[in-house]
Design a protein around this motif. Sequence first.
Motif, PDB file in Angstrom:
ATOM      1  N   ARG A  89      33.006  48.912  39.680  1.00  0.00           N
ATOM      2  CA  ARG A  89      32.628  49.168  41.081  1.00  0.00           C
ATOM      3  C   ARG A  89      32.849  50.625  41.460  1.00  0.00           C
ATOM      4  O   ARG A  89      31.984  51.266  42.052  1.00  0.00           O
ATOM      5  CB  ARG A  89      33.424  48.234  42.006  1.00  0.00           C
ATOM      6  CG  ARG A  89      32.994  48.322  43.457  1.00  0.00           C
ATOM      7  CD  ARG A  89      33.569  47.181  44.279  1.00  0.00           C
ATOM      8  NE  ARG A  89      35.013  47.098  44.199  1.00  0.00           N
ATOM      9  CZ  ARG A  89      35.702  46.240  43.463  1.00  0.00           C
ATOM     10  NH1 ARG A  89      35.059  45.349  42.730  1.00  0.00           N
ATOM     11  NH2 ARG A  89      37.009  46.260  43.445  1.00  0.00           N
ATOM     12  N   VAL A  90      34.005  51.157  41.076  1.00  0.00           N
ATOM     13  CA  VAL A  90      34.315  52.547  41.432  1.00  0.00           C
ATOM     14  C   VAL A  90      33.312  53.502  40.773  1.00  0.00           C
ATOM     15  O   VAL A  90      32.716  54.362  41.436  1.00  0.00           O
ATOM     16  CB  VAL A  90      35.762  52.912  41.004  1.00  0.00           C
ATOM     17  CG1 VAL A  90      36.022  54.399  41.191  1.00  0.00           C
ATOM     18  CG2 VAL A  90      36.774  52.079  41.784  1.00  0.00           C
ATOM     19  N   GLY A 135      40.072  50.704  42.841  1.00  0.00           N
ATOM     20  CA  GLY A 135      39.044  49.679  43.064  1.00  0.00           C
ATOM     21  C   GLY A 135      39.599  48.477  43.823  1.00  0.00           C
ATOM     22  O   GLY A 135      38.900  47.858  44.619  1.00  0.00           O
ATOM     23  N   ALA A 136      40.872  48.154  43.566  1.00  0.00           N
ATOM     24  CA  ALA A 136      41.455  46.963  44.197  1.00  0.00           C
ATOM     25  C   ALA A 136      41.766  47.175  45.674  1.00  0.00           C
ATOM     26  O   ALA A 136      41.593  46.258  46.472  1.00  0.00           O
ATOM     27  CB  ALA A 136      42.728  46.553  43.451  1.00  0.00           C
ATOM     28  N   MET A 141      41.951  51.279  38.407  1.00  0.00           N
ATOM     29  CA  MET A 141      41.930  49.852  38.762  1.00  0.00           C
ATOM     30  C   MET A 141      42.510  49.636  40.161  1.00  0.00           C
ATOM     31  O   MET A 141      41.997  48.836  40.948  1.00  0.00           O
ATOM     32  CB  MET A 141      42.708  49.039  37.732  1.00  0.00           C
ATOM     33  CG  MET A 141      41.988  48.968  36.398  1.00  0.00           C
ATOM     34  SD  MET A 141      42.534  47.594  35.388  1.00  0.00           S
ATOM     35  CE  MET A 141      44.217  47.999  35.157  1.00  0.00           C
ATOM     36  N   GLU A 142      43.581  50.355  40.450  1.00  0.00           N
ATOM     37  CA  GLU A 142      44.221  50.213  41.764  1.00  0.00           C
ATOM     38  C   GLU A 142      43.299  50.742  42.871  1.00  0.00           C
ATOM     39  O   GLU A 142      43.205  50.147  43.944  1.00  0.00           O
ATOM     40  CB  GLU A 142      45.551  50.984  41.761  1.00  0.00           C
ATOM     41  CG  GLU A 142      46.414  50.759  42.971  1.00  0.00           C
ATOM     42  CD  GLU A 142      47.115  49.399  42.997  1.00  0.00           C
ATOM     43  OE1 GLU A 142      46.624  48.463  42.329  1.00  0.00           O
ATOM     44  OE2 GLU A 142      48.122  49.263  43.709  1.00  0.00           O
ATOM     45  N   ASN A 152      36.905  46.148  38.847  1.00  0.00           N
ATOM     46  CA  ASN A 152      37.297  47.239  39.752  1.00  0.00           C
ATOM     47  C   ASN A 152      36.777  48.584  39.247  1.00  0.00           C
ATOM     48  O   ASN A 152      36.264  49.397  40.013  1.00  0.00           O
ATOM     49  CB  ASN A 152      38.827  47.310  39.863  1.00  0.00           C
ATOM     50  CG  ASN A 152      39.377  46.181  40.718  1.00  0.00           C
ATOM     51  OD1 ASN A 152      38.768  45.791  41.706  1.00  0.00           O
ATOM     52  ND2 ASN A 152      40.528  45.643  40.322  1.00  0.00           N
ATOM     53  N   CYS A 203      38.385  51.191  47.194  1.00  0.00           N
ATOM     54  CA  CYS A 203      36.946  50.952  47.045  1.00  0.00           C
ATOM     55  C   CYS A 203      36.733  49.465  46.776  1.00  0.00           C
ATOM     56  O   CYS A 203      36.275  49.049  45.712  1.00  0.00           O
ATOM     57  CB  CYS A 203      36.401  51.806  45.892  1.00  0.00           C
ATOM     58  SG  CYS A 203      34.608  51.870  45.855  1.00  0.00           S
ATOM     59  N   LYS A 204      37.068  48.644  47.762  1.00  0.00           N
ATOM     60  CA  LYS A 204      37.052  47.180  47.621  1.00  0.00           C
ATOM     61  C   LYS A 204      35.605  46.664  47.599  1.00  0.00           C
ATOM     62  O   LYS A 204      34.701  47.354  48.080  1.00  0.00           O
ATOM     63  CB  LYS A 204      37.783  46.545  48.800  1.00  0.00           C
ATOM     64  CG  LYS A 204      39.239  46.945  48.889  1.00  0.00           C
ATOM     65  CD  LYS A 204      39.920  46.218  50.026  1.00  0.00           C
ATOM     66  CE  LYS A 204      39.328  46.596  51.382  1.00  0.00           C
ATOM     67  NZ  LYS A 204      39.864  45.848  52.503  1.00  0.00           N
ATOM     68  N   PRO A 205      35.386  45.442  47.104  1.00  0.00           N
ATOM     69  CA  PRO A 205      34.011  44.916  47.085  1.00  0.00           C
ATOM     70  C   PRO A 205      33.401  44.911  48.493  1.00  0.00           C
ATOM     71  O   PRO A 205      32.286  45.360  48.693  1.00  0.00           O
ATOM     72  CB  PRO A 205      34.179  43.490  46.553  1.00  0.00           C
ATOM     73  CG  PRO A 205      35.487  43.459  45.847  1.00  0.00           C
ATOM     74  CD  PRO A 205      36.353  44.506  46.488  1.00  0.00           C
ATOM     75  N   ARG A 247      44.097  36.494  41.776  1.00  0.00           N
ATOM     76  CA  ARG A 247      44.596  37.522  42.700  1.00  0.00           C
ATOM     77  C   ARG A 247      46.056  37.844  42.396  1.00  0.00           C
ATOM     78  O   ARG A 247      46.809  36.982  41.925  1.00  0.00           O
ATOM     79  CB  ARG A 247      44.502  37.027  44.151  1.00  0.00           C
ATOM     80  CG  ARG A 247      43.085  36.841  44.669  1.00  0.00           C
ATOM     81  CD  ARG A 247      43.112  36.514  46.165  1.00  0.00           C
ATOM     82  NE  ARG A 247      44.090  35.485  46.485  1.00  0.00           N
ATOM     83  CZ  ARG A 247      43.883  34.174  46.345  1.00  0.00           C
ATOM     84  NH1 ARG A 247      42.720  33.739  45.888  1.00  0.00           N
ATOM     85  NH2 ARG A 247      44.820  33.301  46.658  1.00  0.00           N
TER      86      ARG A 247
END
Length: 347
Positions: free
Chosen positions: A139-140, A184-185, A181-182, A136, A188-190, A40
């Motif tokens: 996921r996005v 996703g972080a 990446m940002e 990330n 659009c989080k898990p 993290r």
Amino acid sequence: MSFSIKLVSWYQNNKRDLPWRKTVNPYHIWLSEIILQQTRVSQGTPYYLAFLKEFPKIEDLANASEDKVLKMWQGLGYYSRARNLHFTAKDIVNNFKGEFPKDYMKVLKLKGIGFYTAAAITSFAFDMPYAVVDGNVIRVLSRVFGVSIPFDSSVGKKHFQQLAQEFLIEKDAAVYNQAIMEFGAIQCKPKSPHCSSCPMQDFCVAYATNSVAELPVKSKKIKVKNRFLHYLMVEQGDDIFLGKRKSGIWTGLYEFPFLEFPIKMKESQVMQSDEWSKVFFNSKSAVHSVSMEFIHILSHQKIYAQFWQIKAASVSFAEYELISKNNLLELPVSRLTEKYFETIDLG
Ligand code: SF4
């Protein structure tokens, strides 16, 4: 407005102020990327700053001892990252005059650098048009475009790489890669993504089909093995037996000899076991303490460990040596051993 343009515009308004975003120095970027793999941001940031303070230039890292590098890495886990970091620093100093190669294929060939890290270094440092694909990004892309191909299958890996490259803004690769990446972080989080305030909501397939929680899809489940370890802190005078691991994830770290059992054992069962007898069969030994059970979770293993403080004369362990107890805290050890050290008085 297209997906890519919306992404960059979201990024300009929402990006976090992170130290490695303020540099285009490839050494700093590489260091941050290796530290942040499986880690993290809040945990990795102090390590990034400490490494740069101790090793301001790649030559400083290359010239450090492996013990020093591993000691500084202690607590981050996945120690092969630190060993590869050290190896590659020496490689760059010896074979590239201390300069990171400005060539994607050459960067990719460096030890410890895969497709993701090569794309991150070449795009962030040199603005070269290589799309990053990490968890990330996957996921996005899978949610926005409704991709349900398992991302860990060979077809899935290829598909996500192609999709990422297709949406990359080539003339602004560094910003685009950071943006996705940002996004996703933090958006659009898990779990619990912020769909209600999302600029992609109008065309996000996962949102429209109520399948946000199902995407992305993974095919393989990792099998976790339970291990039951009893570490033997055997003291002789002011010395204690310790060995340097030669293989596995903890290569290069120091550890105590240990007994391993296939099941959970009570202390009395351990002392009556054949394994125990083999070590202590003709020596006078006295058990001073047995620690609580520590549970340490790795990607493929769940370790249940106890630490035994034992005084024993005339015992020896192949591949372990007697080291002064005073030096114990200076040597690199696993986070598991460090957690145990935090519960006892070593002074
Ligand atoms: Fe992710 Fe939700 Fe935005 Fe879709 S709408 S991109 S699932 S945050």
